[in-house]
Design a protein around this motif. Sequence first.
Motif, PDB file in Angstrom:
ATOM      1  N   GLY A  34       0.963  -1.544   0.181  1.00  0.00           N
ATOM      2  CA  GLY A  34       0.245  -0.296   0.023  1.00  0.00           C
ATOM      3  C   GLY A  34       0.615   1.195  -0.152  1.00  0.00           C
ATOM      4  O   GLY A  34       0.294   2.314  -0.400  1.00  0.00           O
ATOM      5  N   GLU A  35       2.239   1.293   0.324  1.00  0.00           N
ATOM      6  CA  GLU A  35       3.172   2.443   0.576  1.00  0.00           C
ATOM      7  C   GLU A  35       2.827   2.557  -1.013  1.00  0.00           C
ATOM      8  O   GLU A  35       3.580   1.507  -1.611  1.00  0.00           O
ATOM      9  N   PRO A  36       3.581   3.459  -1.856  1.00  0.00           N
ATOM     10  CA  PRO A  36       3.542   4.427  -2.405  1.00  0.00           C
ATOM     11  C   PRO A  36       5.121   3.222  -3.338  1.00  0.00           C
ATOM     12  O   PRO A  36       5.924   3.267  -2.383  1.00  0.00           O
ATOM     13  N   LEU A  38       7.524   4.603  -4.710  1.00  0.00           N
ATOM     14  CA  LEU A  38       8.550   4.967  -5.001  1.00  0.00           C
ATOM     15  C   LEU A  38       9.730   4.676  -3.302  1.00  0.00           C
ATOM     16  O   LEU A  38      11.257   5.370  -2.701  1.00  0.00           O
ATOM     17  N   ALA A  39       8.980   5.313  -2.198  1.00  0.00           N
ATOM     18  CA  ALA A  39       9.155   5.161  -0.803  1.00  0.00           C
ATOM     19  C   ALA A  39      10.193   4.061  -0.940  1.00  0.00           C
ATOM     20  O   ALA A  39      10.962   3.889   0.225  1.00  0.00           O
ATOM     21  N   GLY A  64       7.329  13.737  -6.829  1.00  0.00           N
ATOM     22  CA  GLY A  64       6.342  13.001  -5.031  1.00  0.00           C
ATOM     23  C   GLY A  64       5.006  13.181  -5.721  1.00  0.00           C
ATOM     24  O   GLY A  64       4.511  12.496  -4.248  1.00  0.00           O
ATOM     25  N   ARG A  82       4.287   5.398 -12.422  1.00  0.00           N
ATOM     26  CA  ARG A  82       4.057   6.734 -11.523  1.00  0.00           C
ATOM     27  C   ARG A  82       4.606   6.053 -10.628  1.00  0.00           C
ATOM     28  O   ARG A  82       3.286   5.828 -10.126  1.00  0.00           O
ATOM     29  N   ILE A  85       2.568   7.379  -6.820  1.00  0.00           N
ATOM     30  CA  ILE A  85       1.340   7.414  -6.586  1.00  0.00           C
ATOM     31  C   ILE A  85       0.588   5.980  -7.118  1.00  0.00           C
ATOM     32  O   ILE A  85       0.172   5.755  -6.655  1.00  0.00           O
ATOM     33  N   THR A  86       1.610   4.691  -7.542  1.00  0.00           N
ATOM     34  CA  THR A  86       1.162   3.592  -7.192  1.00  0.00           C
ATOM     35  C   THR A  86       1.844   3.350  -6.138  1.00  0.00           C
ATOM     36  O   THR A  86       3.227   2.765  -5.686  1.00  0.00           O
ATOM     37  N   PRO A  87       0.504   1.969  -5.471  1.00  0.00           N
ATOM     38  CA  PRO A  87       0.891   1.457  -4.188  1.00  0.00           C
ATOM     39  C   PRO A  87       1.790  -0.522  -4.746  1.00  0.00           C
ATOM     40  O   PRO A  87       1.788  -1.094  -4.900  1.00  0.00           O
ATOM     41  N   LYS A  89       2.306  -3.838  -4.659  1.00  0.00           N
ATOM     42  CA  LYS A  89       1.342  -5.026  -3.910  1.00  0.00           C
ATOM     43  C   LYS A  89       2.791  -6.213  -4.195  1.00  0.00           C
ATOM     44  O   LYS A  89       3.759  -6.200  -4.207  1.00  0.00           O
TER      45      LYS A  89
END
Lengths: 104, 378
Positions: A34-36, A38-39, A64, A82, A85-87, A89
């Motif tokens: 669920g986190e982006p 990117l993170a 971001g 992107r 903004i993509t979680p 999985k």
Amino acid sequence: MCLRVDHHVILDCTHVGDEVEITVDGKVIKAYEGEPILAAILNAGIKINRYTVKRKEPRGLFCGIGQCTDCAMVVDGKANVRTCITPVKAGMVIKTQDGLAKGE
Amino acid sequence: MLEKDVLVIGAGPAGLAASIEAGKYGASVLLVDLNMQPGGQLFKQIHKFFGSSAHRSGTRGYDIGKQLLKEAEESDVEIWMQSTVIGIFPGNKIAIEKGLDSGEKEMVTMQAKKIIIATGASENAIRFKGWTTPGVMGAGAAQTMINVNHVKPGQKIVMLGTGNVGLIVSYQLMQAGCDVVSLIEAAPKIGGYAVHAAKIRRAGVPIRLQHTIIEAKKGADGCVCGCVIAQVDEHFQPIPGTEETIACDTIALAAGLKPTMDLVKLAGCKLTFNGPFGGYIPLHNERMETSCEGVFVAGDTTGVEEANTALEEGKIAGISAAEDLGLLTADAASDKRAEIWDRLHSLRLGPFGERRMIEKEVVMDEYKERIGTPSPIQ
């Protein structure tokens, strides 16, 4: 490298999603569902998301919030995703994007 | 085809307020946003807001966000996240790339009687040698990473710009455990409020006035490993011989914002250039209606300000849309708008606000002169 913010005077940094594994350029890294994307990959020390079309220059996190597209990567065979903004999985396969890249 | 009374684009403070208001009077509302969570930039604002109690002073941005989400739910607003509007056509037909729970996207076309565009703003970049190197980013991007995603953008940060964004984000990066090495400011004085600057100074972080970044240094890994700063003259030109190199892995740029105009342009709204508001903005009247009939705007899209003014403008747009749908009498709508304009005037006071109040009048006067009556989307 670990860049996670675990203790904060104001924020509760408890993770909502389960800890899962994703693959980035063949390397398995830990992420929270669920986190982006990117993170998670930034936390793993990966700062380059793509290379530009003509000059093959590296690009990474810039806005971001889904506006600039500098963090676009190939996610599960789909190009130009992107990652900010993509979680995440579980089991996602992510690749550094070369130019416009073609989906698979 | 899916039909709604009101389509609101952008789920930040302006879009949420507009949705809640229109929903409150009985309009069917669809709210779309490309991000993962609604709230826009509110959830990264962990500091307490200024202003009067009517504007929730002393409340942290994310608490305002939570409250708005609750109200949106109570007003039966339908929210589509990870969804991007990609087309606006005559007859108020809209194409949306809708994000599905599966992570896939689906193309949806719909028709909305009224459209409210509240797409916010984007950060300005400053161009110096190496500015595109990974590790150079917007200050807001760094703030999103720490406060929303809970991951530090890097360990050692140099901040360019000492407006309120530069100061607050620097302090918040410290709260997240980053080492903020220095703040760089081209002007001879700090741009933001003294109360924020004091926090930076108390922490012992130097603020370098009359300096700028002239180069981002790239390490062997292709990412930022430092920056070269130099003193600037009264024309903001770097003075040769004053260069210094600072080691860092992140350069955050806090150089203001500009309204995000893509969808406003797509709809064909007439624009004007306004420096104090951050660039090109849509002309609009006191009802927040643009040159396109039934297309309203609110928040930073109409000129960069802050969350409270965005909220109030969003309410006006929601009221005007409800009025045009026949859900609210002209008199009632007019009274409600007058109350909100009073509150907006009280927000637009002080050295920063007053100029914006004057510019708002300029924009609305230009609307009267150039537009008068709006016409349908072409």
